[in-house]
Scaffold this motif. Structure first.
Motif, PDB file in Angstrom:
ATOM      1  N   UNK A   5       0.852  -1.184   0.000  1.00  0.00           N
ATOM      2  CA  UNK A   5       0.000   0.000   0.000  1.00  0.00           C
ATOM      3  C   UNK A   5       0.890   1.237   0.000  1.00  0.00           C
ATOM      4  N   UNK A   6       0.933   1.941  -1.151  1.00  0.00           N
ATOM      5  CA  UNK A   6       1.773   3.127  -1.318  1.00  0.00           C
ATOM      6  C   UNK A   6       0.872   4.276  -1.757  1.00  0.00           C
ATOM      7  N   UNK A  15      -8.565  13.165   0.194  1.00  0.00           N
ATOM      8  CA  UNK A  15      -8.634  11.709   0.216  1.00  0.00           C
ATOM      9  C   UNK A  15      -7.362  11.129  -0.384  1.00  0.00           C
ATOM     10  N   UNK A  16      -6.727  10.240   0.352  1.00  0.00           N
ATOM     11  CA  UNK A  16      -5.528   9.557  -0.128  1.00  0.00           C
ATOM     12  C   UNK A  16      -5.950   8.378  -0.993  1.00  0.00           C
ATOM     13  N   UNK A  21      -5.357   0.413  -4.942  1.00  0.00           N
ATOM     14  CA  UNK A  21      -6.761   0.649  -5.274  1.00  0.00           C
ATOM     15  C   UNK A  21      -7.626   1.090  -4.110  1.00  0.00           C
ATOM     16  N   UNK A  22      -7.073   1.141  -2.903  1.00  0.00           N
ATOM     17  CA  UNK A  22      -7.833   1.575  -1.744  1.00  0.00           C
ATOM     18  C   UNK A  22      -7.677   3.085  -1.550  1.00  0.00           C
TER      19      UNK A  22
END
Length: 96
Positions: A5-6, A15-16, A21-22
Protein backbone atom coordinates in the motif's frame (compact mmCIF):
# COMPACT_ATOMS: atom_id res chain seq x y z
CA UNK A 1 1.52 -12.08 -1.63
CA UNK A 2 -0.23 -8.86 -0.50
CA UNK A 3 0.13 -5.76 -2.64
CA UNK A 4 2.15 -2.99 -0.98
CA UNK A 5 0.00 0.00 0.00
CA UNK A 6 1.77 3.13 -1.32
CA UNK A 7 0.29 6.62 -1.55
CA UNK A 8 -0.36 7.34 -5.24
CA UNK A 9 -1.96 10.82 -5.03
CA UNK A 10 -4.28 12.98 -2.95
CA UNK A 11 -7.76 13.33 -4.39
CA UNK A 12 -10.62 15.50 -3.19
CA UNK A 13 -11.72 16.17 -0.52
CA UNK A 14 -8.40 15.38 1.14
CA UNK A 15 -8.63 11.71 0.22
CA UNK A 16 -5.53 9.56 -0.13
CA UNK A 17 -5.59 7.13 -3.06
CA UNK A 18 -3.18 4.20 -2.86
CA UNK A 19 -1.55 2.11 -5.57
CA UNK A 20 -3.42 -0.98 -4.35
CA UNK A 21 -6.76 0.65 -5.27
CA UNK A 22 -7.83 1.58 -1.74
CA UNK A 23 -8.40 5.07 -0.35
CA UNK A 24 -8.52 6.85 3.00
CA UNK A 25 -9.86 10.14 4.32
CA UNK A 26 -7.52 10.10 7.30
CA UNK A 27 -4.04 9.93 5.77
CA UNK A 28 -2.09 12.91 7.15
CA UNK A 29 -0.22 13.26 3.84
CA UNK A 30 -3.46 14.46 2.22
CA UNK A 31 -4.97 16.57 4.98
CA UNK A 32 -3.97 20.20 4.54
CA UNK A 33 -5.88 22.55 6.83
CA UNK A 34 -3.85 25.52 5.56
CA UNK A 35 -4.91 25.12 1.89
CA UNK A 36 -7.98 26.95 0.66
CA UNK A 37 -10.61 24.51 -0.56
CA UNK A 38 -13.80 24.88 -2.49
CA UNK A 39 -16.92 25.63 -0.48
CA UNK A 40 -18.18 22.36 0.97
CA UNK A 41 -14.90 20.54 0.30
CA UNK A 42 -13.27 19.59 -2.96
CA UNK A 43 -10.14 20.56 -4.79
CA UNK A 44 -7.91 23.37 -3.54
CA UNK A 45 -9.14 26.60 -5.09
CA UNK A 46 -6.73 27.84 -7.78
CA UNK A 47 -8.23 30.91 -9.44
CA UNK A 48 -6.64 30.17 -12.83
CA UNK A 49 -8.50 26.83 -12.91
CA UNK A 50 -11.89 28.42 -12.21
CA UNK A 51 -12.81 28.45 -15.89
CA UNK A 52 -16.44 29.48 -15.47
CA UNK A 53 -15.78 32.02 -12.67
CA UNK A 54 -18.25 30.53 -10.21
CA UNK A 55 -15.79 30.44 -7.28
CA UNK A 56 -15.58 26.63 -7.30
CA UNK A 57 -13.07 24.44 -9.13
CA UNK A 58 -14.79 21.35 -10.45
CA UNK A 59 -12.83 18.31 -11.57
CA UNK A 60 -13.42 19.00 -15.26
CA UNK A 61 -11.88 22.47 -14.84
CA UNK A 62 -8.61 21.21 -13.39
CA UNK A 63 -5.46 21.24 -15.49
CA UNK A 64 -3.75 18.31 -13.76
CA UNK A 65 -0.44 16.86 -14.89
CA UNK A 66 -0.15 19.19 -17.89
CA UNK A 67 0.23 22.07 -15.41
CA UNK A 68 2.35 20.24 -12.83
CA UNK A 69 -0.64 19.71 -10.53
CA UNK A 70 -2.10 16.54 -9.00
CA UNK A 71 -3.49 14.19 -11.67
CA UNK A 72 -7.11 14.54 -12.74
CA UNK A 73 -9.35 11.54 -13.25
CA UNK A 74 -8.75 12.00 -16.99
CA UNK A 75 -4.99 11.87 -16.42
CA UNK A 76 -5.38 8.61 -14.52
CA UNK A 77 -7.65 7.08 -17.17
CA UNK A 78 -5.28 8.15 -19.95
CA UNK A 79 -2.27 6.71 -18.11
CA UNK A 80 -4.09 3.41 -17.71
CA UNK A 81 -4.96 3.38 -21.43
CA UNK A 82 -1.33 4.06 -22.33
CA UNK A 83 -0.12 1.30 -20.03
CA UNK A 84 -2.67 -1.14 -21.48
CA UNK A 85 -1.81 -0.12 -25.05
CA UNK A 86 -5.22 1.01 -26.26
CA UNK A 87 -4.07 4.66 -26.19
CA UNK A 88 -0.86 5.38 -28.08
CA UNK A 89 1.16 8.22 -29.51
CA UNK A 90 2.37 11.55 -28.19
CA UNK A 91 -0.38 11.72 -25.56
CA UNK A 92 1.32 8.86 -23.71
CA UNK A 93 4.75 10.58 -23.56
CA UNK A 94 4.02 12.23 -20.19
CA UNK A 95 3.44 8.81 -18.60
CA UNK A 96 6.70 7.15 -19.71
Amino acid sequence: MPVEKVLWYCDYPQTAVYTDGTSSGTDPACIHDDEPVNPGGGYPYIASEDRNGDGVVNGYERCGLACGEEPTSGDIQTQHGCEQGYITGELCSRYN
